[in-house]
Design a protein around this motif. Structure first.
Motif, mmCIF file in Angstrom:
data_model
loop_
_atom_site.group_PDB
_atom_site.id
_atom_site.type_symbol
_atom_site.label_atom_id
_atom_site.label_comp_id
_atom_site.label_asym_id
_atom_site.label_seq_id
_atom_site.Cartn_x
_atom_site.Cartn_y
_atom_site.Cartn_z
ATOM 1 N N ILE A 286 0.837 -1.194 0.000
ATOM 2 C CA ILE A 286 0.000 0.000 0.000
ATOM 3 C C ILE A 286 0.876 1.249 0.000
ATOM 4 C CG2 ILE A 286 -1.668 1.336 1.365
ATOM 5 C CD1 ILE A 286 -2.827 -1.350 2.329
ATOM 6 N N LEU A 287 1.904 1.269 0.839
ATOM 7 C CA LEU A 287 2.814 2.412 0.891
ATOM 8 C C LEU A 287 3.565 2.573 -0.426
ATOM 9 C CD1 LEU A 287 4.250 1.836 4.487
ATOM 10 C CD2 LEU A 287 2.617 3.606 3.790
ATOM 11 N N GLN A 288 3.951 1.450 -1.013
ATOM 12 C CA GLN A 288 4.668 1.499 -2.283
ATOM 13 C C GLN A 288 3.767 2.036 -3.402
ATOM 14 O OE1 GLN A 288 6.520 -2.189 -3.355
ATOM 15 N NE2 GLN A 288 7.650 -1.299 -5.059
ATOM 16 N N ARG A 289 2.506 1.617 -3.399
ATOM 17 C CA ARG A 289 1.571 2.111 -4.402
ATOM 18 C C ARG A 289 1.359 3.612 -4.256
ATOM 19 N NH1 ARG A 289 -0.022 1.903 -9.422
ATOM 20 N NH2 ARG A 289 -2.255 2.288 -9.732
ATOM 21 N N PHE A 295 1.272 10.098 -4.452
ATOM 22 C CA PHE A 295 0.093 10.476 -3.690
ATOM 23 C C PHE A 295 0.478 11.416 -2.549
ATOM 24 C CE2 PHE A 295 -2.328 9.644 0.220
ATOM 25 C CZ PHE A 295 -3.596 10.053 -0.183
ATOM 26 N N GLN A 296 -0.083 12.629 -2.544
ATOM 27 C CA GLN A 296 0.056 13.591 -1.442
ATOM 28 C C GLN A 296 1.413 13.440 -0.746
ATOM 29 O OE1 GLN A 296 -3.305 15.289 1.417
ATOM 30 N NE2 GLN A 296 -2.581 13.345 2.224
ATOM 31 N N PRO A 297 2.478 13.951 -1.351
ATOM 32 C CA PRO A 297 3.844 13.696 -0.861
ATOM 33 C C PRO A 297 4.089 14.048 0.606
ATOM 34 C CG PRO A 297 3.890 14.710 -3.037
ATOM 35 C CD PRO A 297 2.472 14.769 -2.575
ATOM 36 N N ASP A 298 3.305 14.976 1.155
ATOM 37 C CA ASP A 298 3.537 15.361 2.556
ATOM 38 C C ASP A 298 2.700 14.547 3.535
ATOM 39 O OD1 ASP A 298 1.112 16.416 1.836
ATOM 40 O OD2 ASP A 298 1.404 18.326 2.897
ATOM 41 N N THR A 299 2.151 13.417 3.067
ATOM 42 C CA THR A 299 1.362 12.550 3.947
ATOM 43 C C THR A 299 2.223 12.007 5.086
ATOM 44 O OG1 THR A 299 -0.126 11.859 2.175
ATOM 45 C CG2 THR A 299 0.033 10.410 4.090
ATOM 46 N N VAL A 300 1.642 11.973 6.266
ATOM 47 C CA VAL A 300 2.258 11.294 7.408
ATOM 48 C C VAL A 300 1.476 10.004 7.644
ATOM 49 C CG1 VAL A 300 2.825 11.402 9.862
ATOM 50 C CG2 VAL A 300 3.010 13.464 8.454
ATOM 51 N N TRP A 301 2.141 8.880 7.470
ATOM 52 C CA TRP A 301 1.508 7.569 7.661
ATOM 53 C C TRP A 301 1.762 7.121 9.092
ATOM 54 C CZ3 TRP A 301 -1.342 5.340 3.752
ATOM 55 C CH2 TRP A 301 -1.180 5.873 2.468
ATOM 56 N N VAL A 302 0.678 6.891 9.821
ATOM 57 C CA VAL A 302 0.774 6.457 11.216
ATOM 58 C C VAL A 302 0.334 5.005 11.283
ATOM 59 C CG1 VAL A 302 0.045 6.889 13.589
ATOM 60 C CG2 VAL A 302 0.266 8.805 11.975
ATOM 61 N N PHE A 311 10.560 -5.300 9.909
ATOM 62 C CA PHE A 311 11.657 -4.887 9.034
ATOM 63 C C PHE A 311 11.156 -4.804 7.597
ATOM 64 C CE2 PHE A 311 15.629 -6.274 6.665
ATOM 65 C CZ PHE A 311 16.220 -5.018 6.713
ATOM 66 N N PHE A 312 11.466 -3.707 6.920
ATOM 67 C CA PHE A 312 10.986 -3.507 5.554
ATOM 68 C C PHE A 312 11.673 -4.435 4.559
ATOM 69 C CE2 PHE A 312 8.898 0.203 7.069
ATOM 70 C CZ PHE A 312 8.012 0.607 6.098
ATOM 71 N N GLY A 313 12.828 -4.954 4.898
ATOM 72 C CA GLY A 313 13.575 -5.768 3.954
ATOM 73 C C GLY A 313 14.564 -4.935 3.163
ATOM 74 N N SER A 314 15.227 -5.549 2.227
ATOM 75 C CA SER A 314 16.289 -4.873 1.483
ATOM 76 C C SER A 314 15.756 -4.048 0.309
ATOM 77 C CB SER A 314 17.297 -5.912 0.962
ATOM 78 O OG SER A 314 16.637 -6.881 0.159
ATOM 79 N N ASP A 315 14.536 -4.327 -0.140
ATOM 80 C CA ASP A 315 13.974 -3.619 -1.285
ATOM 81 C C ASP A 315 13.281 -2.342 -0.824
ATOM 82 O OD1 ASP A 315 13.020 -2.847 -3.727
ATOM 83 O OD2 ASP A 315 11.349 -4.279 -3.756
ATOM 84 N N THR A 316 14.059 -1.277 -0.647
ATOM 85 C CA THR A 316 13.504 -0.010 -0.161
ATOM 86 C C THR A 316 13.785 1.143 -1.124
ATOM 87 O OG1 THR A 316 15.534 0.372 1.119
ATOM 88 C CG2 THR A 316 13.700 -0.710 2.254
ATOM 89 N N GLU A 317 14.187 0.835 -2.358
ATOM 90 C CA GLU A 317 14.495 1.891 -3.317
ATOM 91 C C GLU A 317 13.266 2.728 -3.655
ATOM 92 O OE1 GLU A 317 16.292 0.170 -6.723
ATOM 93 O OE2 GLU A 317 18.124 -0.482 -5.679
ATOM 94 N N TRP A 318 12.082 2.138 -3.515
ATOM 95 C CA TRP A 318 10.850 2.854 -3.840
ATOM 96 C C TRP A 318 10.486 3.892 -2.790
ATOM 97 C CZ3 TRP A 318 7.209 2.390 -0.037
ATOM 98 C CH2 TRP A 318 7.344 1.296 0.837
ATOM 99 N N MET A 319 11.080 3.810 -1.608
ATOM 100 C CA MET A 319 10.693 4.696 -0.515
ATOM 101 C C MET A 319 11.163 6.115 -0.772
ATOM 102 S SD MET A 319 11.476 2.222 2.763
ATOM 103 C CE MET A 319 11.115 3.519 3.938
ATOM 104 N N PRO A 320 10.385 7.120 -0.363
ATOM 105 C CA PRO A 320 10.827 8.518 -0.507
ATOM 106 C C PRO A 320 12.011 8.807 0.408
ATOM 107 C CG PRO A 320 8.797 8.384 0.778
ATOM 108 C CD PRO A 320 9.050 7.005 0.237
ATOM 109 N N PRO A 323 10.443 9.291 4.405
ATOM 110 C CA PRO A 323 9.200 8.511 4.269
ATOM 111 C C PRO A 323 8.012 9.084 5.014
ATOM 112 C CG PRO A 323 11.083 7.082 4.682
ATOM 113 C CD PRO A 323 11.551 8.482 4.904
ATOM 114 N N GLY A 324 8.220 9.620 6.208
ATOM 115 C CA GLY A 324 7.082 10.098 6.979
ATOM 116 C C GLY A 324 6.255 8.981 7.573
#
Length: 387
Positions: A286-289, A295-302, A311-320, A323-324
């Protein structure tokens, strides 16, 4: 909250007679689930032959062995079996100075593991298979990890007073000691006194009074979202339940609908704060999508602990870049007994050349310091205590 009394054989049979009417109604529903999930179960022996008899009244019962089963998802909790098996081996060794007083009469634990799939439809047939096909009496269950599976299994196990001890099921439903009379857990319920209260306090501490809520379609997340809605005193701008496919992945169209429904065009009702209530295997897509759609770059995801504590794992290149993502996780005490266990597990892994679970330095310690190791999940720690 459960008291245990020693009953005579006659008292036991009277007790079973009293429970029979309630059991019949429940078993009708249970059979419908089991037969639908696995047709081969129709060849199993009738369960009522087990309900009517009491193992405490059998002559010549072997009390030197205790038979327990680990019932948890083996895909997203894949290192759970290693911890389970290792803990059992430590307890069965009566001369290693690790809780030797628990089985100091020489009793041996015989254990097995079955996959609960984090899904009631998988967990119930797995429990039934243990009861009918293992070939041993089932004295207790360690699990399930997920609340939906624990709710389904505990209703059945409670009919025969088989204890179910969960390391992480936190649904507030499971606090009902009438419906779940033999269920125990090592985490607090998801209500105002537990994770929900912590989430609300976190949001209020930042002065936020308007949020959107996105949750997935599982028993745990739906219960948590409902409890949050009942406790939160601010505004909820948007709420959406993301559908889960039969293969356990999130439905992409449903994710897009969840994101499209969040108000972003009117400052009077906009919601920059989104409470995401999902397991980690669903939260990350969901976060990756959202990132892919910008989507609304200044979103804070709680987030709830089910994903913020993983742990997110090693595939985190998609993250801003920023991240927030913030959330709540259970406090993990630097306990000497836990450190002793982890050091023993590390030594065992070195001796057997195994690589899982990934033991890392505890939070706050130097990266190269292995004096205080920690497991990647709180559920891994509470599993040991559950056993």
């Amino acid at each position: 909250n459960t008291s245990i009394n020693l009953l005579s054989c006659q008292q036991w049979h009277n007790y079973q007679q009293m429970k029979l009417k309630r059991q019949v109604a429940l078993w009708i529903g249970i059979f419908s689930v089991i037969f639908w999930a696995e047709p081969s179960f129709q060849d199993s022996a009738p369960i009522f032959t087990r309900i009517a008899s009491s193992p405490t009244c059998e002559q010549g019962l072997d009390t030197s062995k205790v038979y327990i089963a680990g019932l948890f998802d083996t895909l997203n909790f894949d290192w759970g079996q290693e911890i389970f098996d290792f803990t059992i081996s430590l307890l069965n060794d009566h001369h290693n100075y690790w809780h030797d007083d628990i089985l100091n009469d020489g009793t041996e634990i015989i254990a097995t593991v079955a996959d609960a799939g984090c899904d009631p439809g998988i967990a119930v047939p797995a429990y039934w298979d243990l009861k009918t096909s293992w070939g041993q009496p089932l004295h207790g269950v360690i699990g399930c990890r997920c609340s939906g599976a624990s709710i389904a299994v505990s209703r059945i196990a409670g009919l025969e007073d088989i204890p179910v001890v969960s390391m992480s099921s936190s649904s507030a439903q499971l606090s009902d000691i009438i419906d779940f009379s033999s269920f125990f857990r090592l985490v607090g319920p998801d209500n105002s006194r537990g994770q929900v209260g912590a989430l609300v306090t976190l949001l209020q501490s930042f002065g936020w009074d308007r949020v959107s809520v996105i949750n997935t379609d599982t028993q745990y997340t739906k219960d948590l979202a409902t409890a949050f809605g009942n406790t939160w005193t601010g505004d909820i701008a948007h709420i959406h339940t993301v559908s889960i496919r039969p293969d356990g992945t999130v439905e992409d169209t449903s994710v897009d609908q969840a994101l499209d429904g969040v108000p972003v065009d009117d400052p009077r009702v906009n919601s920059r704060i989104i409470v995401l209530i999902a397991h980690h295997q669903h939260a990350y897509p969901i976060l990756q999508r959202a990132q892919q759609r910008n989507f609304q770059p200044d979103t804070v995801w709680v987030g709830a602990d089910a994903w913020t504590g993983q742990f997110f794992g090693s595939d985190t290149e998609w993250m801003p870049d920023i991240p927030g993502y913030i959330g709540v996780v259970p406090y993990r005490n630097n306990d000497s007994h836990l450190h002793d266990f982890l050091n023993r597990l590390q030594n065992h892994q070195k001796a057997t050349q195994t690589t899982t679970p990934s033991i890392s330095p505890a939070s706050g310690s130097a990266a190269e310091d292995t004096t205080f190791p920690s497991l990647p999940s709180y559920a891994a720690e509470t599993m040991v205590d559950s056993i």
